[in-house]
Design a protein around this motif. Sequence first.
Motif, mmCIF file in Angstrom:
data_model
loop_
_atom_site.group_PDB
_atom_site.id
_atom_site.type_symbol
_atom_site.label_atom_id
_atom_site.label_comp_id
_atom_site.label_asym_id
_atom_site.label_seq_id
_atom_site.Cartn_x
_atom_site.Cartn_y
_atom_site.Cartn_z
ATOM 1 N N ILE A 20 4.548 -3.232 6.844
ATOM 2 C CA ILE A 20 4.834 -4.421 7.592
ATOM 3 C C ILE A 20 3.760 -4.524 8.789
ATOM 4 O O ILE A 20 3.336 -5.380 9.234
ATOM 5 C CB ILE A 20 6.220 -4.210 8.264
ATOM 6 C CG1 ILE A 20 7.291 -4.176 6.970
ATOM 7 C CG2 ILE A 20 6.571 -5.276 9.023
ATOM 8 C CD1 ILE A 20 8.617 -3.926 7.403
ATOM 9 N N LEU A 21 3.473 -3.337 9.422
ATOM 10 C CA LEU A 21 2.392 -3.424 10.655
ATOM 11 C C LEU A 21 1.098 -3.585 10.067
ATOM 12 O O LEU A 21 0.057 -3.658 10.814
ATOM 13 C CB LEU A 21 2.252 -2.112 11.124
ATOM 14 C CG LEU A 21 3.580 -1.756 11.919
ATOM 15 C CD1 LEU A 21 3.637 -0.148 12.471
ATOM 16 C CD2 LEU A 21 3.670 -2.604 13.306
ATOM 17 N N PHE A 79 0.803 -1.226 0.163
ATOM 18 C CA PHE A 79 0.064 -0.040 0.210
ATOM 19 C C PHE A 79 0.823 1.366 -0.167
ATOM 20 O O PHE A 79 2.008 1.132 0.489
ATOM 21 C CB PHE A 79 -1.033 -0.015 1.447
ATOM 22 C CG PHE A 79 -1.806 -1.328 1.135
ATOM 23 C CD1 PHE A 79 -3.105 -0.901 0.676
ATOM 24 C CD2 PHE A 79 -1.589 -2.362 1.865
ATOM 25 C CE1 PHE A 79 -3.807 -1.911 0.631
ATOM 26 C CE2 PHE A 79 -2.338 -3.240 1.757
ATOM 27 C CZ PHE A 79 -3.620 -3.113 1.483
ATOM 28 N N GLU A 80 0.371 2.433 -0.593
ATOM 29 C CA GLU A 80 0.910 3.582 -0.662
ATOM 30 C C GLU A 80 1.293 3.978 0.891
ATOM 31 O O GLU A 80 0.298 3.815 1.719
ATOM 32 C CB GLU A 80 0.271 4.511 -1.496
ATOM 33 C CG GLU A 80 1.190 5.871 -1.647
ATOM 34 C CD GLU A 80 0.382 6.894 -2.405
ATOM 35 O OE1 GLU A 80 1.013 8.004 -2.810
ATOM 36 O OE2 GLU A 80 -0.763 6.550 -2.675
ATOM 37 N N GLY A 81 2.426 4.451 1.246
ATOM 38 C CA GLY A 81 2.878 4.779 2.490
ATOM 39 C C GLY A 81 4.233 4.486 2.937
ATOM 40 O O GLY A 81 4.846 4.420 1.923
ATOM 41 N N SER A 82 4.507 4.343 4.349
ATOM 42 C CA SER A 82 5.885 3.837 4.443
ATOM 43 C C SER A 82 6.160 2.440 4.592
ATOM 44 O O SER A 82 5.152 1.484 4.559
ATOM 45 C CB SER A 82 6.271 4.690 5.870
ATOM 46 O OG SER A 82 5.531 3.885 6.816
ATOM 47 N N ILE A 83 7.254 2.044 4.689
ATOM 48 C CA ILE A 83 7.622 0.670 4.922
ATOM 49 C C ILE A 83 7.114 0.139 6.436
ATOM 50 O O ILE A 83 6.497 -1.110 6.366
ATOM 51 C CB ILE A 83 9.158 0.361 4.646
ATOM 52 C CG1 ILE A 83 9.674 0.677 3.496
ATOM 53 C CG2 ILE A 83 9.596 -1.089 5.193
ATOM 54 C CD1 ILE A 83 11.282 0.864 3.258
ATOM 55 N N LEU A 109 12.736 2.933 8.044
ATOM 56 C CA LEU A 109 11.417 2.183 8.056
ATOM 57 C C LEU A 109 10.346 3.222 7.727
ATOM 58 O O LEU A 109 9.190 2.812 7.134
ATOM 59 C CB LEU A 109 11.323 1.417 9.259
ATOM 60 C CG LEU A 109 11.748 -0.020 9.770
ATOM 61 C CD1 LEU A 109 11.265 -0.376 10.945
ATOM 62 C CD2 LEU A 109 11.519 -1.002 8.401
ATOM 63 N N GLY A 110 10.656 4.449 7.756
ATOM 64 C CA GLY A 110 9.767 5.639 7.597
ATOM 65 C C GLY A 110 9.759 5.787 6.093
ATOM 66 O O GLY A 110 8.877 6.884 5.727
ATOM 67 N N THR A 111 10.219 5.361 5.329
ATOM 68 C CA THR A 111 10.870 5.741 3.837
ATOM 69 C C THR A 111 9.305 5.492 3.139
ATOM 70 O O THR A 111 8.812 4.355 3.127
ATOM 71 C CB THR A 111 11.786 4.784 3.185
ATOM 72 O OG1 THR A 111 12.966 5.165 3.967
ATOM 73 C CG2 THR A 111 12.002 5.115 1.751
ATOM 74 N N LEU A 112 8.980 6.397 2.365
ATOM 75 C CA LEU A 112 7.656 6.312 1.465
ATOM 76 C C LEU A 112 7.985 5.446 0.444
ATOM 77 O O LEU A 112 8.789 5.714 -0.248
ATOM 78 C CB LEU A 112 6.976 7.679 1.052
ATOM 79 C CG LEU A 112 6.508 8.340 2.446
ATOM 80 C CD1 LEU A 112 6.272 9.720 2.046
ATOM 81 C CD2 LEU A 112 5.459 7.935 3.170
#
Length: 578
Positions: free
Chosen positions: A434-435, A426-430, A466-469
């Motif tokens: 994962i969550l 999904f569009e968003g962060s790594i 992990l916050g990478t879009l």
Amino acid sequence: MSKSKVTIAHVFKTIVWPRRKQLLLGLVLIIISRLAGLVLPGASKYLMDEVIPNNNLELLKVLLLAVAGAILIQAATSFALTQILSVEAQQLISQLRSKVQAHIIKLPVRFFDNTKTGELVSRIMTDVEGVRNIVGTGLAQLFGGVLTSIICLFLLINISPMMTLYVLVPVAIFGFISLKAFGKIRPIFRERGVINAEVTGRLTETLGGVRVIKGFNAEKQEIKTFEDGVNRLFLNIKKSLTSTSLVTSSATFLLGLASTGIMGIGGYMIMKGDMTFGDFLAFTLYLGFMIAPIVQMSNIGSQLTEAFAGLDRTEEILNTPLEDDPTIRTHIVDEIKGNIEFKGVSFAYEEDKQVVSDITFNAPPGTVTALVGTSGSGKSTIAGIAASFLNPLEGTVTVDGIDLSSITLDSYRKQLGVVLQNDFLFEGSIRENILFPRPNATEEQLMHAVEAAHVNEFTERFEKGLGTLIGERGVKLSGGQQQRIAIARAILANPRILILDEATSNLDLESEAYIQKSLKILMKGRTTFVIAHRLSTIRQADQILVIENGHIVEKGKHEELIAKKGRYFDLHTYQARI
């Protein structure tokens, strides 16, 4: 899906009646507004017959105060109407959208295989919008308009019965034309919904597959396809505009005739002394107040017709049977051990065209079952049945001895994990991806999944980690990176049953090496089904099922099947040569 036609009774029961308080209040406000509007024609009569001839300044003040008060009441009721009915209508649209989306998302996987994503988006977002004309000011104005017309009719009869009778003939003809026109418009609006959904569906596909389009220099043909779609939409709108303009034009013509006649009759009666100028002015104004709602009704009628057409299509979706039938799936499983058994399972996507036939095998808890075979042999169908995405037409699948078709999907899928060849991100962060299966997981659980799937091997190189879009569908990541995120997601979900569909295909050797390590950790202690073209990925499987033309032609471990020198041996030898 069967075509259902929504009835007025159904709309009244499900939409109007639950909101009867707001609609009743709206109707009262409309009546107050319309009655306030009738002050001006009455005041005009007194202005012409009493104030001006007698220079009556006191009466003029009273008239001005009455007219100003009436205008203020109209403004206040108009504001209140918007706040009560328009807001309620928008809330209903939101509720309906949520209801349709909730229903669609619970439909079987096969439904989505046969329906375009863009079409479903159109169904959820566009089809329900018409209800604002039922709950909003449209319906209240319709009733208010009818009431105003009736009151004005009696006032007109009181002034001149003959002139009123003359007016009623063209009004009756107009009413007949309107009813006929709206009967023809509803199917046009319904067809518009279908075309709109198709065009939206294709547009969504085009934007999603823009790399393929550019790669094959196919922009022109996509532009042409979209142009054809919007042209079909234009022709449909043109057809409905023709019907609505017929109503509007007939109103203009017939009511124009009435006005011409009234001018002649009224002028003659004033000259004869049978009518005062004030009466004639009041009659003309009251006539306008009677006719305006009738003409407005043609517009509201068109809106209500559009609303019913949208509700037809919404009801069609809501009548589609859900995937999880509560009358059949009644068994709730708390904790699955993971013993999956297929007994004589057959399945067909189309009638008389079986994809898999008489599939029988047992996958004990914590074992790895590999499905191999050529493309189209039925491997993914067997995995889809194990995942409860598809239901067998014949035979049974049991989970720990319980028939899978009787287990509630919610309790089963809580303990299911899936990693696909082109897994959806999904569009968003790594981190968010994962969550996804467990949004409330602890940081410790998250980091365990990240390390187990070797996601940290590449996120450490990113500035935001992990916050990478990752962009839509993860386009900013390589195939191997996307797969490791998908595996981390499955590890975090901690399923008892795991489906790995082509999870290592189309990857470079380094990525495959990382993913093999990740998969080893993921599969440990879980009942796993592995589908793979690369036979090297399933050597360690507890059992290998060789599928050909929907049948299990061989079954055993890697060494056993090599020793048999059968179909598996042929596949292995062929791959070794490549």
